[in-house]
Design a protein around this motif. Structure first.
Motif, PDB file in Angstrom:
ATOM      1  N   ILE A  45       0.865  -1.182   0.000  1.00  0.00           N
ATOM      2  CA  ILE A  45       0.000   0.000   0.000  1.00  0.00           C
ATOM      3  C   ILE A  45       0.901   1.232   0.000  1.00  0.00           C
ATOM      4  CG2 ILE A  45      -1.898   1.192   1.136  1.00  0.00           C
ATOM      5  CD1 ILE A  45      -2.543  -1.697   0.317  1.00  0.00           C
ATOM      6  N   VAL A  46       0.681   2.137  -0.958  1.00  0.00           N
ATOM      7  CA  VAL A  46       1.444   3.383  -1.032  1.00  0.00           C
ATOM      8  C   VAL A  46       0.474   4.539  -0.816  1.00  0.00           C
ATOM      9  CG1 VAL A  46       3.039   4.793  -2.379  1.00  0.00           C
ATOM     10  CG2 VAL A  46       2.997   2.306  -2.701  1.00  0.00           C
ATOM     11  N   SER A  47       0.717   5.325   0.223  1.00  0.00           N
ATOM     12  CA  SER A  47      -0.186   6.429   0.545  1.00  0.00           C
ATOM     13  C   SER A  47       0.549   7.460   1.385  1.00  0.00           C
ATOM     14  CB  SER A  47      -1.408   5.917   1.303  1.00  0.00           C
ATOM     15  OG  SER A  47      -2.212   6.988   1.785  1.00  0.00           O
ATOM     16  N   PRO A  48       0.224   8.747   1.242  1.00  0.00           N
ATOM     17  CA  PRO A  48       0.832   9.766   2.098  1.00  0.00           C
ATOM     18  C   PRO A  48       0.279   9.756   3.516  1.00  0.00           C
ATOM     19  CG  PRO A  48      -0.755  10.778   0.623  1.00  0.00           C
ATOM     20  CD  PRO A  48      -0.634   9.345   0.201  1.00  0.00           C
ATOM     21  N   VAL A  62      -3.277   1.919   8.866  1.00  0.00           N
ATOM     22  CA  VAL A  62      -3.045   0.945   7.801  1.00  0.00           C
ATOM     23  C   VAL A  62      -2.169  -0.187   8.320  1.00  0.00           C
ATOM     24  CG1 VAL A  62      -2.130   0.599   5.470  1.00  0.00           C
ATOM     25  CG2 VAL A  62      -3.295   2.740   6.045  1.00  0.00           C
ATOM     26  N   ARG A  63      -1.168   0.149   9.104  1.00  0.00           N
ATOM     27  CA  ARG A  63      -0.312  -0.878   9.696  1.00  0.00           C
ATOM     28  C   ARG A  63      -1.055  -1.576  10.846  1.00  0.00           C
ATOM     29  NH1 ARG A  63       5.036  -0.676   8.231  1.00  0.00           N
ATOM     30  NH2 ARG A  63       5.753   1.259   7.225  1.00  0.00           N
ATOM     31  N   SER A  64      -0.947  -2.894  10.863  1.00  0.00           N
ATOM     32  CA  SER A  64      -1.593  -3.663  11.922  1.00  0.00           C
ATOM     33  C   SER A  64      -0.898  -5.016  12.041  1.00  0.00           C
ATOM     34  CB  SER A  64      -3.083  -3.872  11.608  1.00  0.00           C
ATOM     35  OG  SER A  64      -3.661  -4.808  12.483  1.00  0.00           O
ATOM     36  N   LYS A  65      -0.844  -5.544  13.250  1.00  0.00           N
ATOM     37  CA  LYS A  65      -0.215  -6.846  13.443  1.00  0.00           C
ATOM     38  C   LYS A  65      -1.017  -7.970  12.796  1.00  0.00           C
ATOM     39  CE  LYS A  65      -2.288  -7.455  18.047  1.00  0.00           C
ATOM     40  NZ  LYS A  65      -1.990  -7.649  19.496  1.00  0.00           N
ATOM     41  N   THR A  66      -2.291  -7.705  12.520  1.00  0.00           N
ATOM     42  CA  THR A  66      -3.115  -8.717  11.852  1.00  0.00           C
ATOM     43  C   THR A  66      -3.187  -8.498  10.350  1.00  0.00           C
ATOM     44  OG1 THR A  66      -5.136  -7.413  12.189  1.00  0.00           O
ATOM     45  CG2 THR A  66      -4.526  -8.987  13.920  1.00  0.00           C
ATOM     46  N   CYS A 118       0.145  -6.840   4.919  1.00  0.00           N
ATOM     47  CA  CYS A 118       0.599  -6.098   3.741  1.00  0.00           C
ATOM     48  C   CYS A 118       1.726  -5.133   4.135  1.00  0.00           C
ATOM     49  CB  CYS A 118      -0.547  -5.324   3.107  1.00  0.00           C
ATOM     50  SG  CYS A 118      -1.289  -4.089   4.189  1.00  0.00           S
ATOM     51  N   ARG A 119       2.441  -4.673   3.135  1.00  0.00           N
ATOM     52  CA  ARG A 119       3.516  -3.700   3.346  1.00  0.00           C
ATOM     53  C   ARG A 119       2.951  -2.303   3.137  1.00  0.00           C
ATOM     54  NH1 ARG A 119       8.579  -2.901  -0.831  1.00  0.00           N
ATOM     55  NH2 ARG A 119       9.904  -1.561   0.470  1.00  0.00           N
ATOM     56  N   PHE A 120       3.346  -1.369   3.981  1.00  0.00           N
ATOM     57  CA  PHE A 120       2.898   0.019   3.834  1.00  0.00           C
ATOM     58  C   PHE A 120       4.093   0.928   3.595  1.00  0.00           C
ATOM     59  CE2 PHE A 120       2.233   4.224   5.806  1.00  0.00           C
ATOM     60  CZ  PHE A 120       1.241   4.703   4.957  1.00  0.00           C
ATOM     61  N   ILE A 121       3.966   1.846   2.631  1.00  0.00           N
ATOM     62  CA  ILE A 121       5.002   2.833   2.340  1.00  0.00           C
ATOM     63  C   ILE A 121       4.364   4.216   2.361  1.00  0.00           C
ATOM     64  CG2 ILE A 121       6.687   3.666   0.650  1.00  0.00           C
ATOM     65  CD1 ILE A 121       6.908   0.817  -0.405  1.00  0.00           C
ATOM     66  N   LYS A 122       4.847   5.074   3.237  1.00  0.00           N
ATOM     67  CA  LYS A 122       4.320   6.446   3.351  1.00  0.00           C
ATOM     68  C   LYS A 122       4.968   7.319   2.281  1.00  0.00           C
ATOM     69  CE  LYS A 122       3.252   9.962   6.825  1.00  0.00           C
ATOM     70  NZ  LYS A 122       3.437  11.129   5.961  1.00  0.00           N
ATOM     71  N   ALA A 123       4.275   7.451   1.172  1.00  0.00           N
ATOM     72  CA  ALA A 123       4.845   8.168   0.031  1.00  0.00           C
ATOM     73  C   ALA A 123       3.738   8.665  -0.890  1.00  0.00           C
ATOM     74  CB  ALA A 123       5.797   7.253  -0.755  1.00  0.00           C
ATOM     75  N   ASN A 124       4.095   9.650  -1.705  1.00  0.00           N
ATOM     76  CA  ASN A 124       3.232  10.110  -2.784  1.00  0.00           C
ATOM     77  C   ASN A 124       3.656   9.435  -4.082  1.00  0.00           C
ATOM     78  OD1 ASN A 124       1.538  12.220  -1.500  1.00  0.00           O
ATOM     79  ND2 ASN A 124       3.513  13.201  -1.117  1.00  0.00           N
ATOM     80  N   VAL A 125       2.701   9.027  -4.887  1.00  0.00           N
ATOM     81  CA  VAL A 125       3.014   8.483  -6.209  1.00  0.00           C
ATOM     82  C   VAL A 125       3.030   9.636  -7.196  1.00  0.00           C
ATOM     83  CG1 VAL A 125       2.252   6.964  -8.071  1.00  0.00           C
ATOM     84  CG2 VAL A 125       2.068   6.221  -5.680  1.00  0.00           C
TER      85      VAL A 125
END
Length: 434
Positions: free
Chosen positions: A31-34, A61-65, A68-75
């Motif tokens: 998941i890519v989102s600011p 978005v981040r959760s132990k359950t 998925c991978r999360f990246i704090k970024a703008n596309v």
């Protein structure tokens, strides 16, 4: 064999649902989102007015359950030929990190970047107005409201200045504008009367809209009912109002001149994010610019071509189906996300073909639900459907209230919200220390 990589752009209603339910056993999901949280937008107005704590109006978005991978970024852009997503870290307070751009490779790309508030290029709006898109906005509304009440309570503040400070101007007469008006009005007639007895009487709320009436999505009988109910509670409803400019203390309306305010909220609609303008895909040509897809949510390659990307999908407010336009609502976004989750999870990742005939399965079908809005004082309106007429009153308010809590994605949050409502009903809101 390595897992196919699905990159999801956005963490709004659609993006978050995908993050929650896409199979991380079959796919590597990024998941890519600011924004590191996803807001429950129907709950923001209630949170701003103290019905429950802010943390209940969003989900991380981040959760132990959630694997998925999360990246704090703008596309910034997408190279569809090379199957690469060009990104920049989303840290406004760190110019060094924000300029360290990077690329992500994908096997499948899902575009759900959402939209931003539309200011219609009105001078001064971006600098002076508050919006209602996330929890940070809701917190800003509450903070400013109480700052204004404290300023108006100062012993050297004249009455005329109190009236200016406590004028809440809401631009936008759609469901969001009317619901924040309703919640603020309820607060003004209950808790604020006890907390600020000297100045609560000066709090005034006005709705401004360029349209001839508010709540245009409803039939005439319902929007006229809502209009009359608001006027009865001394809420200003200023339709056919064109805002020419805004400064820090007033808005300027064509034909009416300068109107002082203490707080200005701008909830007039959506505008495409910069990414949508950059993408070389087919888009709508009128109104809100949106990415066009087929009925399987696959993106069309260009304006003059019927070719599609078999590995690129789009949904949410930033996308629409060619020939079957749907509104920019949470309900539409979630239903499309459910469709894509079923599409991906029902196929074995090793056999999912990019171009096999019939591989897309059944087309997406939207199941329309009744539109519900709260208009204050435990009153609401529900749009009719089919041969059934819409209705109003406390039953409509209860339907709205129960429906709003079901937007939350965890039973824990639902239980806490309901318990908070019960405590508020028995003891009143402890708004002063929130």
């Amino acid at each position: 064999m390595s897992q196919p990589h699905i990159v999801v752009i956005g963490s709004g209603w659609a993006g978050f649902y995908l993050a929650e339910f896409l199979s991380t056993t079959a796919y590597a999901v990024t998941i890519v989102s600011p924004r590191r949280t996803s807001a429950y937008t129907p709950l923001l107005a209630s949170a701003a007015c103290g019905l429950f704590n802010f943390y209940l109006a969003e989900e991380p978005v981040r959760s132990k359950t959630r694997k998925c991978r999360f990246i704090k970024a703008n596309v910034l852009d997408v190279d569809f030929g090379a199957k690469k997503v060009h990104c920049a870290p989303a840290f406004e307070d760190d110019d060094v990190v924000s300029n360290e751009k990077f690329d992500l490779d994908y096997d499948y790309l899902i575009l759900a970047p959402g939209c931003i508030p539309n200011t219609f290029n009105t001078p001064g709006v971006a600098e002076n107005a508050l919006f209602m898109k996330n929890v940070s906005d809701a917190m800003a509304v509450r903070k400013l409201l109480f700052d204004l009440l404290e300023k108006a309570s100062l012993p050297n503040c004249p009455v005329e200045r109190k009236k200016e400070l406590l004028h809440v101007a809401i631009v936008g007469g759609g469901p969001t504008g009317v619901e924040i008006t309703a919640e603020l009005d309820d607060l003004a007639h209950k808790e604020l009367q006890d907390l600020y007895p000297e100045v609560a009487q000066y709090l005034r709320i006005s709705i401004y809209d360029v349209a001839p009436h508010i709540l245009g999505a409803y039939d005439q009988k319902l929007h006229e009912y809502a209009n009359a109910a608001l006027l009865k509670r001394n809420i200003g409803v200023e339709t056919n109002s064109r805002i020419e400019k805004v400064d820090r203390d007033a808005l300027y309306i064509k034909g009416k001149g300068r109107v002082p305010y203490g707080m200005l909220m701008w909830v007039t609609g959506n505008k495409a994010v910069p990414l949508v303008a950059k993408l070389d895909v087919r888009k709508t040509e009128k109104g809100l610019v949106r990415i066009l897809t087929d009925t399987h949510l696959r993106v069309f390659k260009s304006r003059n071509s019927d070719e599609i990307f078999d590995d690129v999908f789009a949904l949410g407010d930033a996308a629409d189906i060619d020939g079957d336009s749907l509104p920019t609502t949470a309900e539409v976004a979630v239903q499309k996300a459910k469709y894509l989750v079923q599409f991906f999870n029902s196929r074995n990742s090793s056999s999912l073909s990019l171009a096999a005939p019939g591989s897309a399965g059944l087309p997406f079908t939207y199941m329309e639900k009744q539109l519900v809005s709260y208009i204050g004082s435990r009153d609401g309106i529900i749009a009719g459907r089919g041969d059934r007429e819409g209705w109003t009153g406390r039953s409509a308010w209860l339907a709205w209230r129960s429906g709003s809590v079901m937007w939350t994605r965890s039973w824990r949050n639902r239980v806490v919200i309901v318990l908070t409502w019960v405590v508020n009903w028995v003891f009143g809101k402890e708004i002063a220390k929130m």
